[in-house]
Design an enzyme around this catalytic site. Structure first.
Site, PDB file in Angstrom:
ATOM      1  N   LYS A  86       0.837  -1.210   0.000  1.00 39.68           N
ATOM      2  CA  LYS A  86       0.000   0.000   0.000  1.00 39.68           C
ATOM      3  C   LYS A  86       0.876   1.266   0.000  1.00 39.68           C
ATOM      4  CE  LYS A  86      -1.941  -1.185   3.934  1.00 39.68           C
ATOM      5  NZ  LYS A  86      -1.275  -2.477   4.247  1.00 39.68           N
ATOM      6  N   ARG A 107      -0.174  -9.534  13.217  1.00 37.82           N
ATOM      7  CA  ARG A 107      -0.823  -8.475  12.412  1.00 37.82           C
ATOM      8  C   ARG A 107      -1.627  -9.092  11.272  1.00 37.82           C
ATOM      9  NH1 ARG A 107       4.258  -5.297  10.726  1.00 37.82           N
ATOM     10  NH2 ARG A 107       2.872  -3.992   9.491  1.00 37.82           N
TER      11      ARG A 107
END
Ligand code: AP5
Length: 218
Positions: free
Chosen positions: A13, A167
């Site tokens: 990203k 995560r």
């Protein structure tokens, strides 16, 4: 143009966001970068966020939404924004809707788990600029040094493999289900992010260019 980039930790990203900001004139809002900055400066938000971030947990919805809301009101975001790492929970998505923020495109980066762990494990970052390198896929000209300033690069503490596994689990539980949320709004697209950076970029442009034309931004 209001764009969301979604995907697992290390899916790319942050690597793709500068391309989106340059091409469409929108601002880049990375909640991870903003929170890390707050931690470094030891602001009240940074002090509250630190332990969650270090352990790979999520920071509270209210805290993160507050940071985003303040940022999107800034002049540099007048043509829109690319949100990198937000929303990450259903509650955060609802808070954006309730604030009247209508999203034009939510793009999910689809990447296999083993690629995620390899990308985060090899990531090196320049603190001042946020420039990101990868020891195998995007190495700096001189190992451990930023190409532009020559300053030392660092590795994020939450890129340790065990933290990254956590995560990734949290991403699957809390964030991946947002695909359905944005599908129901008719703005969702998933792309194969397990390709070279330039190919991923082309897929993003093929989604956003028509929206840019429609909104007069491109
Ligand atoms: P955050 O910083 O947002 O972490 P993340 O979403 O886990 O994403 P990353 O920054 O790790 O990865 P990226 O997708 O940007 O990948 P990159 O482009 O660098 O969040 C950190 C923490 O903050 C969270 O754990 C949480 O505690 C908190 N937080 C943040 N937002 C929150 C929210 N909304 N709510 C609650 N808490 C929040 O790429 C990775 C590596 O791969 C690089 O080395 C790069 O060079 C390489 N690479 C990229 N693309 C490619 C490619 N196509 N091929 C090969 N290598 C590539």
């Amino acid at each position: 143009m209001k764009i969301i980039l979604m995907g697992a930790p290390g899916c790319g990203k942050g690597t793709q966001s500068p391309f989106v900001t340059d091409r469409y004139g929108v601002c880049h809002l990375s909640t991870g970068d903003m929170l890390r900055d707050a931690v470094t400066k030891q602001t009240p938000n940074g002090i509250r966020a630190k332990s969650a971030m270090d352990s790979g947990a999520l920071v509270s919805d209210e805290l993160v939404f507050g940071i985003v809301k303040d940022s999107i009101e800034k002049p540099e975001c007048r043509y829109g924004y690319v949100l990198d790492g937000f929303p990450r929970t259903q509650r955060q998505a609802e808070m954006m809707d309730q604030a009247g923020e209508k999203i034009d495109a939510a793009i999910m980066f689809d990447t296999p788990d083993e690629v995620i762990l390899e990308r985060t494990g090899g990531r090196w970052i320049h603190k001042g600029s946020g420039r990101t390198y990868h020891e195998k896929y995007a190495p700096p000209k001189v190992a451990g040094k930023d190409d532009v300033t020559g300053e030392p690069l660092y590795q994020r503490p939450d890129d340790r493999r065990e933290v990254c596994v956590k995560r990734l689990e949290l991403y699957k539980k809390e964030t991946q289900p947002l695909a359905e949320y944005y599908k129901s709004q008719g703005v969702f697209t998933s792309i194969n992010a397990n390709r070279i950076v330039q190919e991923v970029r082309k897929s993003i442009a093929s989604i956003l260019d028509p929206i840019g034309v429609a909104t007069g931004l491109h």
